[in-house]
Scaffold this motif. Structure first.
Motif, PDB file in Angstrom:
ATOM      1  N   ASN A  42      -3.995 -12.348  22.715  1.00 32.82           N
ATOM      2  CA  ASN A  42      -4.046 -12.632  24.209  1.00 32.82           C
ATOM      3  C   ASN A  42      -4.404 -14.080  24.289  1.00 32.82           C
ATOM      4  OD1 ASN A  42      -4.037 -11.995  26.839  1.00 32.82           O
ATOM      5  ND2 ASN A  42      -6.229 -12.524  26.931  1.00 32.82           N
ATOM      6  N   SER A  44      -4.616 -17.059  27.207  1.00 32.73           N
ATOM      7  CA  SER A  44      -4.581 -17.473  28.640  1.00 32.73           C
ATOM      8  C   SER A  44      -4.991 -19.101  28.983  1.00 32.73           C
ATOM      9  CB  SER A  44      -5.741 -16.509  29.456  1.00 32.73           C
ATOM     10  OG  SER A  44      -7.026 -17.038  28.785  1.00 32.73           O
ATOM     11  N   ASP A  46      -5.731 -22.337  31.386  1.00 37.64           N
ATOM     12  CA  ASP A  46      -6.310 -22.686  32.875  1.00 37.64           C
ATOM     13  C   ASP A  46      -5.996 -24.328  32.930  1.00 37.64           C
ATOM     14  OD1 ASP A  46      -7.690 -23.008  35.153  1.00 37.64           O
ATOM     15  OD2 ASP A  46      -9.826 -22.275  34.461  1.00 37.64           O
ATOM     16  N   CYS A  65     -11.868 -20.839  22.280  1.00 32.69           N
ATOM     17  CA  CYS A  65     -11.816 -21.503  23.618  1.00 32.69           C
ATOM     18  C   CYS A  65     -11.700 -23.125  23.355  1.00 32.69           C
ATOM     19  CB  CYS A  65     -13.202 -21.511  24.230  1.00 32.69           C
ATOM     20  SG  CYS A  65     -13.106 -22.141  25.929  1.00 32.69           S
ATOM     21  N   PRO A  74      -0.468 -24.913  33.720  1.00 28.64           N
ATOM     22  CA  PRO A  74      -0.697 -23.571  33.076  1.00 28.64           C
ATOM     23  C   PRO A  74       0.845 -22.935  33.180  1.00 28.64           C
ATOM     24  CG  PRO A  74      -2.583 -23.982  34.527  1.00 28.64           C
ATOM     25  CD  PRO A  74      -1.808 -24.917  34.559  1.00 28.64           C
ATOM     26  N   GLU A  75       1.323 -22.752  34.377  1.00 25.83           N
ATOM     27  CA  GLU A  75       2.255 -22.078  34.440  1.00 25.83           C
ATOM     28  C   GLU A  75       3.610 -22.793  33.637  1.00 25.83           C
ATOM     29  OE1 GLU A  75       2.063 -24.702  38.059  1.00 25.83           O
ATOM     30  OE2 GLU A  75       0.930 -23.588  36.815  1.00 25.83           O
TER      31      GLU A  75
END
Length: 216
Positions: A42, A44, A46, A65, A74-75
């Motif tokens: 996973n 993710s 930010d 992290c 991010p997108e």
């Protein structure tokens, strides 16, 4: 007796390493980990952080992290999984060179990555007439003054003295010098025209020397 189920306390740790590099528009983080499936992974994103969670059933749960030194979009970020690594591509919010991967975004010195050839100057050098450049007329005057202050010696001093006398002398002085020098074969140089004009100047070689013509 039934075997107790495995817990995270006695599972081995994942062997994980990471590295990174950058281009003008992106930063790429490479997480080196073997035998990872999509279902175990996973990732993710930010604005200034990337989280990577690795949940392999045979190993302890592992989270990475990355607190990024600059802002990302991010997108427009993505990742790709292979049998030996996870390649994470981060879209830079600005086309700048990152000094390091992690750090405080507000404390970083921004250095723009040039998109084209670097121009060293947008106009020609300002010298010699610029106030900041050398004033070559002043330099020339200084050289002339230095040459004037240098005192010649020996034959050079004598020649310089004769040149000054000839240059400042009257027409009679110049005639006397020319006549005496030519007629004496360069052995006599006089500035007294009233004396030199009366007769031909005789050759007077230095003591101990004899004057001879070329055809003798």
């Amino acid at each position: 007796m039934a075997e107790e189920p495995s817990t995270s306390l006695n599972k081995p740790k994942l062997q994980v390493k990471h590295d990174w590099y950058q281009t003008e528009t992106a930063v790429v983080i490479t997480v080196l980990v073997k035998n990872m499936r999509e279902s175990y992974l996973n990732v993710s994103f930010d604005n200034n952080k990337v989280m990577v969670a690795l949940s392999h059933p045979d190993f302890e749960h592992c989270e990475l992290c990355f607190n990024l030194s600059h802002i990302i979009i991010p997108e427009q970020c993505s990742y790709k999984l292979s049998s030996t690594k996870v390649e994470i591509k981060l879209k830079k919010s600005e086309d700048i060179r990152w000094e390091k991967l992690e750090g405080n975004p507000s404390g970083e010195v921004i250095k723009t990555i040039p998109s084209g050839p670097v121009t060293l100057a947008d106009r020609p050098p300002s010298y010699p007439t610029s106030k900041k450049g050398k004033d070559w007329s002043v330099v020339e005057k200084e050289i002339i003054q230095q040459e004037a202050q240098e005192k010649p010696e020996g034959e050079e001093a004598i020649n310089k003295l004769f040149q000054e006398i000839y240059g400042k002398g009257s027409d009679e002085v110049k005639r006397a010098m020319n006549k005496s020098y030519m007629e004496s074969g360069g052995t006599v140089l006089s500035t007294n025209w009233s004396e030199i004009s009366k007769e031909k100047v005789q050759v007077k070689p230095p003591d101990g020397m004899e004057f001879k013509k070329w055809n003798d």
